[in-house]
Write a protein that holds these residues in place. Sequence first.
Motif, PDB file in Angstrom:
ATOM      1  N   ALA A  22       0.635  -1.263  -0.189  1.00  0.00           N
ATOM      2  CA  ALA A  22       0.172   0.222   0.359  1.00  0.00           C
ATOM      3  C   ALA A  22       0.906   1.462  -0.008  1.00  0.00           C
ATOM      4  CB  ALA A  22      -0.986  -0.177   1.039  1.00  0.00           C
ATOM      5  N   MET A  23       0.539   2.276  -0.074  1.00  0.00           N
ATOM      6  CA  MET A  23       0.620   3.559  -0.211  1.00  0.00           C
ATOM      7  C   MET A  23      -0.204   4.258   0.102  1.00  0.00           C
ATOM      8  SD  MET A  23       0.996   5.372  -4.377  1.00  0.00           S
ATOM      9  CE  MET A  23      -0.908   5.419  -4.884  1.00  0.00           C
ATOM     10  N   GLY A  24       0.836   5.212   1.185  1.00  0.00           N
ATOM     11  CA  GLY A  24      -0.297   6.873   1.984  1.00  0.00           C
ATOM     12  C   GLY A  24       0.222   7.254   0.593  1.00  0.00           C
ATOM     13  N   VAL A  25      -0.988   8.944   0.649  1.00  0.00           N
ATOM     14  CA  VAL A  25      -0.970  10.256  -0.365  1.00  0.00           C
ATOM     15  C   VAL A  25      -1.871  10.607   0.639  1.00  0.00           C
ATOM     16  CG1 VAL A  25      -1.027   8.574  -3.119  1.00  0.00           C
ATOM     17  CG2 VAL A  25      -3.025   8.785  -1.252  1.00  0.00           C
ATOM     18  N   LYS A  26      -1.831  12.125   0.001  1.00  0.00           N
ATOM     19  CA  LYS A  26      -2.519  13.173   0.750  1.00  0.00           C
ATOM     20  C   LYS A  26      -4.198  13.196  -0.124  1.00  0.00           C
ATOM     21  CE  LYS A  26      -1.362  16.374   2.391  1.00  0.00           C
ATOM     22  NZ  LYS A  26      -1.097  17.043   3.517  1.00  0.00           N
ATOM     23  N   CYS A  27      -4.895  13.192   0.854  1.00  0.00           N
ATOM     24  CA  CYS A  27      -6.439  13.751   0.269  1.00  0.00           C
ATOM     25  C   CYS A  27      -7.313  14.342   1.445  1.00  0.00           C
ATOM     26  CB  CYS A  27      -6.854  11.797   0.291  1.00  0.00           C
ATOM     27  SG  CYS A  27      -9.017  12.206  -0.315  1.00  0.00           S
ATOM     28  N   PRO A  28      -7.420  15.084   1.014  1.00  0.00           N
ATOM     29  CA  PRO A  28      -8.722  16.404   1.150  1.00  0.00           C
ATOM     30  C   PRO A  28      -9.661  15.464   2.400  1.00  0.00           C
ATOM     31  CG  PRO A  28      -8.747  16.418  -1.105  1.00  0.00           C
ATOM     32  CD  PRO A  28      -7.708  15.510  -0.795  1.00  0.00           C
ATOM     33  N   ARG A  29     -10.249  15.678   3.759  1.00  0.00           N
ATOM     34  CA  ARG A  29     -10.108  14.873   4.448  1.00  0.00           C
ATOM     35  C   ARG A  29     -11.785  15.188   4.229  1.00  0.00           C
ATOM     36  NH1 ARG A  29      -8.915  17.029  10.660  1.00  0.00           N
ATOM     37  NH2 ARG A  29     -10.681  15.611  11.382  1.00  0.00           N
ATOM     38  N   GLU A  30     -12.556  15.659   3.918  1.00  0.00           N
ATOM     39  CA  GLU A  30     -13.444  16.006   3.405  1.00  0.00           C
ATOM     40  C   GLU A  30     -14.096  15.410   1.980  1.00  0.00           C
ATOM     41  OE1 GLU A  30     -11.540  19.766   1.272  1.00  0.00           O
ATOM     42  OE2 GLU A  30     -11.900  18.624   3.389  1.00  0.00           O
ATOM     43  N   ASP A  31     -13.250  15.311   1.044  1.00  0.00           N
ATOM     44  CA  ASP A  31     -12.983  13.359   0.425  1.00  0.00           C
ATOM     45  C   ASP A  31     -12.471  12.486   0.270  1.00  0.00           C
ATOM     46  OD1 ASP A  31     -13.781  16.093  -1.370  1.00  0.00           O
ATOM     47  OD2 ASP A  31     -11.309  15.891  -1.955  1.00  0.00           O
ATOM     48  N   ARG A  32     -11.998  12.129   1.831  1.00  0.00           N
ATOM     49  CA  ARG A  32     -11.571  10.742   1.594  1.00  0.00           C
ATOM     50  C   ARG A  32     -12.814   9.619   1.860  1.00  0.00           C
ATOM     51  NH1 ARG A  32      -7.894  11.096   7.019  1.00  0.00           N
ATOM     52  NH2 ARG A  32      -9.610  10.894   7.912  1.00  0.00           N
ATOM     53  N   ALA A  33     -13.795  10.552   3.316  1.00  0.00           N
ATOM     54  CA  ALA A  33     -15.053   9.378   3.395  1.00  0.00           C
ATOM     55  C   ALA A  33     -15.993   8.760   2.489  1.00  0.00           C
ATOM     56  CB  ALA A  33     -16.007  10.453   4.200  1.00  0.00           C
ATOM     57  N   HIS A  56      -6.763  11.697  11.862  1.00  0.00           N
ATOM     58  CA  HIS A  56      -6.714  13.372  11.934  1.00  0.00           C
ATOM     59  C   HIS A  56      -6.028  14.123  10.394  1.00  0.00           C
ATOM     60  CE1 HIS A  56      -8.355  12.695  15.825  1.00  0.00           C
ATOM     61  NE2 HIS A  56      -7.608  11.939  15.978  1.00  0.00           N
ATOM     62  N   TYR A  57      -5.251  13.671  10.157  1.00  0.00           N
ATOM     63  CA  TYR A  57      -4.465  14.293   8.872  1.00  0.00           C
ATOM     64  C   TYR A  57      -5.263  13.964   7.559  1.00  0.00           C
ATOM     65  CZ  TYR A  57      -1.274  13.905  12.539  1.00  0.00           C
ATOM     66  OH  TYR A  57      -0.613  13.855  13.805  1.00  0.00           O
ATOM     67  N   ALA A  58      -5.330  14.756   6.714  1.00  0.00           N
ATOM     68  CA  ALA A  58      -5.888  15.273   5.314  1.00  0.00           C
ATOM     69  C   ALA A  58      -4.487  13.916   4.298  1.00  0.00           C
ATOM     70  CB  ALA A  58      -4.831  15.708   4.580  1.00  0.00           C
ATOM     71  N   TRP A  59      -5.323  12.221   4.852  1.00  0.00           N
ATOM     72  CA  TRP A  59      -4.126  11.441   4.404  1.00  0.00           C
ATOM     73  C   TRP A  59      -5.066  10.489   4.313  1.00  0.00           C
ATOM     74  CZ3 TRP A  59       0.830  12.209   2.671  1.00  0.00           C
ATOM     75  CH2 TRP A  59       1.614  10.889   2.752  1.00  0.00           C
ATOM     76  N   MET A  60      -4.214   9.092   3.454  1.00  0.00           N
ATOM     77  CA  MET A  60      -5.271   8.015   3.064  1.00  0.00           C
ATOM     78  C   MET A  60      -4.374   7.273   2.645  1.00  0.00           C
ATOM     79  SD  MET A  60      -8.279   8.369  -0.143  1.00  0.00           S
ATOM     80  CE  MET A  60      -7.918   8.410  -1.673  1.00  0.00           C
ATOM     81  N   ARG A  61      -4.737   5.875   2.830  1.00  0.00           N
ATOM     82  CA  ARG A  61      -4.169   4.929   1.866  1.00  0.00           C
ATOM     83  C   ARG A  61      -4.969   4.302   0.785  1.00  0.00           C
ATOM     84  NH1 ARG A  61       0.116   4.360   5.908  1.00  0.00           N
ATOM     85  NH2 ARG A  61      -0.425   5.587   7.043  1.00  0.00           N
ATOM     86  N   VAL A  62      -3.617   3.267  -0.262  1.00  0.00           N
ATOM     87  CA  VAL A  62      -4.420   3.302  -1.155  1.00  0.00           C
ATOM     88  C   VAL A  62      -3.403   1.896  -1.761  1.00  0.00           C
ATOM     89  CG1 VAL A  62      -3.817   3.191  -3.926  1.00  0.00           C
ATOM     90  CG2 VAL A  62      -3.938   5.213  -2.379  1.00  0.00           C
ATOM     91  N   ARG A  63      -4.538   0.461  -1.815  1.00  0.00           N
ATOM     92  CA  ARG A  63      -3.759  -0.691  -1.810  1.00  0.00           C
ATOM     93  C   ARG A  63      -4.004  -1.050  -3.169  1.00  0.00           C
ATOM     94  NH1 ARG A  63      -8.412  -1.374   1.705  1.00  0.00           N
ATOM     95  NH2 ARG A  63      -7.227  -2.409   3.124  1.00  0.00           N
ATOM     96  N   LEU A  64      -2.145  -0.951  -3.492  1.00  0.00           N
ATOM     97  CA  LEU A  64      -1.450  -0.986  -4.757  1.00  0.00           C
ATOM     98  C   LEU A  64      -2.247  -2.414  -6.275  1.00  0.00           C
ATOM     99  CD1 LEU A  64       1.750  -0.939  -3.777  1.00  0.00           C
ATOM    100  CD2 LEU A  64       0.723   0.815  -4.651  1.00  0.00           C
ATOM    101  N   SER A  65      -2.287  -3.648  -5.162  1.00  0.00           N
ATOM    102  CA  SER A  65      -3.323  -5.122  -5.419  1.00  0.00           C
ATOM    103  C   SER A  65      -4.595  -4.078  -6.346  1.00  0.00           C
ATOM    104  CB  SER A  65      -3.083  -5.691  -5.054  1.00  0.00           C
ATOM    105  OG  SER A  65      -4.870  -5.885  -3.934  1.00  0.00           O
ATOM    106  N   ALA A  66      -5.009  -3.270  -5.965  1.00  0.00           N
ATOM    107  CA  ALA A  66      -6.617  -2.515  -6.498  1.00  0.00           C
ATOM    108  C   ALA A  66      -6.413  -1.773  -6.804  1.00  0.00           C
ATOM    109  CB  ALA A  66      -6.870  -2.241  -5.186  1.00  0.00           C
TER     110      ALA A  66
END
Length: 127
Positions: A49-60, A79-89
């Motif tokens: 997986a990788m972590g990337v910046k993502c506005p908290r209001e868009d993340r959900a 509490h951060y403007a951050w989310m994870r992305v599964r590389l396999s997906a």
Amino acid sequence: MTTGATITAADVRAAALSLPDTTEKLAWGQPTFRVAGKIFASLGDDGTAMGVKCPREDRAELIAAEPEKFFIREGHDDHYAWMRVRLSALDGPDELAAILTDSWWQVAPRRLAAAHPELGAAGEGDG
């Protein structure tokens, strides 16, 4: 559904480092990718997986739409403007590049971003 193209940590590294003025630095034992000293992406410690910046209001909304692809690490990303992305997906190199570019735009200094209109602007695209 993925296209069958398996995205690897090496693909993330190559795509991130292809963005203007990006550097790689180890932090918390993991590779991080930075522009102007600010982290816009990181590789997870297991390379899946990788972590990337993502506005908290868009993340959900993103997580709800594609939970097999996007997630947060509870207690860490909350509490951060951050989310994870599964590389396999990921659907392939184009989606990887789009996600990394969007994250880069969120932290790149305005002057640098303005010097690279070929990258498009953050929030553009059909995703």
